[in-house]
Design an enzyme around this catalytic site. Structure first.
Site, short mmCIF file in Angstrom:
data_model
loop_
_atom_site.label_atom_id
_atom_site.label_comp_id
_atom_site.label_asym_id
_atom_site.label_seq_id
_atom_site.Cartn_x
_atom_site.Cartn_y
_atom_site.Cartn_z
N HIS A 92 74.50 43.32 64.92
CA HIS A 92 73.91 43.02 66.22
C HIS A 92 72.41 42.82 66.16
CE1 HIS A 92 72.01 44.03 70.10
NE2 HIS A 92 73.03 43.36 70.61
N GLU A 115 84.61 41.53 70.43
CA GLU A 115 83.37 40.75 70.51
C GLU A 115 82.58 41.03 69.25
OE1 GLU A 115 78.99 40.37 71.58
OE2 GLU A 115 80.12 42.18 71.08
N HIS A 155 83.64 45.57 72.95
CA HIS A 155 82.27 45.18 72.63
C HIS A 155 81.86 45.64 71.23
CE1 HIS A 155 77.75 45.78 73.34
NE2 HIS A 155 77.95 44.48 73.45
N ARG A 156 81.71 44.68 70.32
CA ARG A 156 81.43 44.98 68.91
C ARG A 156 82.53 45.86 68.30
NH1 ARG A 156 75.21 47.03 70.01
NH2 ARG A 156 74.80 45.56 71.69
N ASP A 192 79.06 39.87 66.60
CA ASP A 192 77.72 39.28 66.55
C ASP A 192 77.51 38.66 65.18
OD1 ASP A 192 76.57 40.32 69.16
OD2 ASP A 192 77.13 42.21 68.20
N GLU A 214 79.70 35.90 69.31
CA GLU A 214 78.33 35.70 69.82
C GLU A 214 77.43 35.24 68.68
OE1 GLU A 214 74.47 37.91 71.83
OE2 GLU A 214 76.42 38.88 71.95
N ASP A 248 82.33 49.05 75.66
CA ASP A 248 82.37 49.90 74.47
C ASP A 248 83.62 50.78 74.49
OD1 ASP A 248 79.91 48.87 73.81
OD2 ASP A 248 78.78 50.72 74.18
N LYS A 276 74.08 35.40 67.45
CA LYS A 276 72.97 36.31 67.72
C LYS A 276 71.67 35.71 67.17
CE LYS A 276 73.19 39.68 69.39
NZ LYS A 276 72.99 40.08 70.79
#
Length: 276
Positions: A83, A68, A41-42, A70, A142, A267, A144
């Site tokens: 993000h 992932e 995640h990120r 953003d 993603e 994370d 955003k």
């Protein structure tokens, strides 16, 4: 026309689109965990500053299956990775992402807030990430707050097409958003690229809502607080896969394994992959 209608419907399509179709097709034996996609995640944000090269490199080192990211846009039209819609939390600057030029964004320190060892980490561009990581790791993109950036869908599509990342053999690109209209547009622009719907709203888990999503989406990606075994089964029955977020404890990861999801967005990549 939706890619589901072009290629076919049902679980067969879902499996064809998945880079891990063979593992999904094999039912785990008693006491064996189903293999899931491990999505950082990120990046590996538990250990490094989110949406930076440091976080993505660590995710690769930790053998995650995807990073992932953003995607937003600068005032002068550059696609960048961050993000929040402001830079205040994760940089030493202030202001809205869309009000700052790329030069202004690039000059910010996006690492020091996480630790002195990350001082000077810049905000990356979308194209940098595509060029650096495709072929090394999957990329879950993603969009955003795309409603703030008219035409961002076409920009993202153009960057992927320029690199031939819109073709079926490059299925380790997935695009997702909380904005359903934006995602419908991405499905039209890139009909062969897997599309994901993001939600934390239980109203989006009704059979009627899921049926609507299945007309254009390949992934249904809810927050783990609304995941149930029934929801997972319904999503699968409609030919979609399910990836859940954001895991920040081993208990949450174990719960999602038990529910039978196809991807865990965390994370902590080490909570998902026992090799770490």
């Amino acid at each position: 026309m939706s890619k589901k209608l072009l290629v076919g419907t049902g679980m067969a399509l879902s499996l064809l689109l998945s880079p891990f179709s063979q593992s999904f097709a094999e039912e785990p034996t008693v006491g064996e965990r189903k293999q899931v996609s491990n999505v950082a995640h990120r990046g590996a944000t538990a250990y490094s500053p989110e949406n930076t090269i440091a976080a993505f490199d660590l995710a690769v080192d930790m053998k995650a299956d995807y990073i992932e990211i953003d995607v937003q846009r600068s005032k002068d039209g550059e696609l960048v990775l961050i993000h929040d819609t402001t830079v205040d939390r994760t940089t030493d600057g202030t202001g809205k992402v869309g009000d700052l030029t790329f030069e202004q964004l690039r000059s910010l320190d996006a690492g020091s807030w996480k630790g002195e060892q990350f001082a000077g980490e810049p905000i990356p561009t979308f194209e940098e990430i595509l060029d650096h990581y495709h072929g090394k790791i999957g990329i879950l993109i993603e969009l955003k707050a795309p409603e703030l950036y008219p035409g961002i869908e076409e920009q993202v599509a153009a960057a992927l097409i320029e690199r031939n990342l819109h073709k079926p053999q490059n299925e380790k690109i997935i695009i997702q958003s909380f904005n359903f209209e934006s995602i419908k547009k991405m499905d039209q622009l890139l009909p062969k690229v897997p599309i994901g719907v993001l939600t934390s709203n239980r109203a989006d888990t009704t059979l009627e809502a899921l049926q609507e999503f299945s007309t254009y989406a390949d992934w249904f990606n809810p927050s783990y607080g609304i995941v149930t075994e029934e929801l997972v089964n319904q999503v699968h029955s409609l030919g979609m896969q399910i990836g859940s977020w954001t895991v920040r404890s081993q208990e949450a990861a174990d719960f999602l394994f038990e529910m039978g999801v196809d991807a865990i967005i965390s994370d902590y990549p080490d909570y998902v992959d026992p090799r770490n």
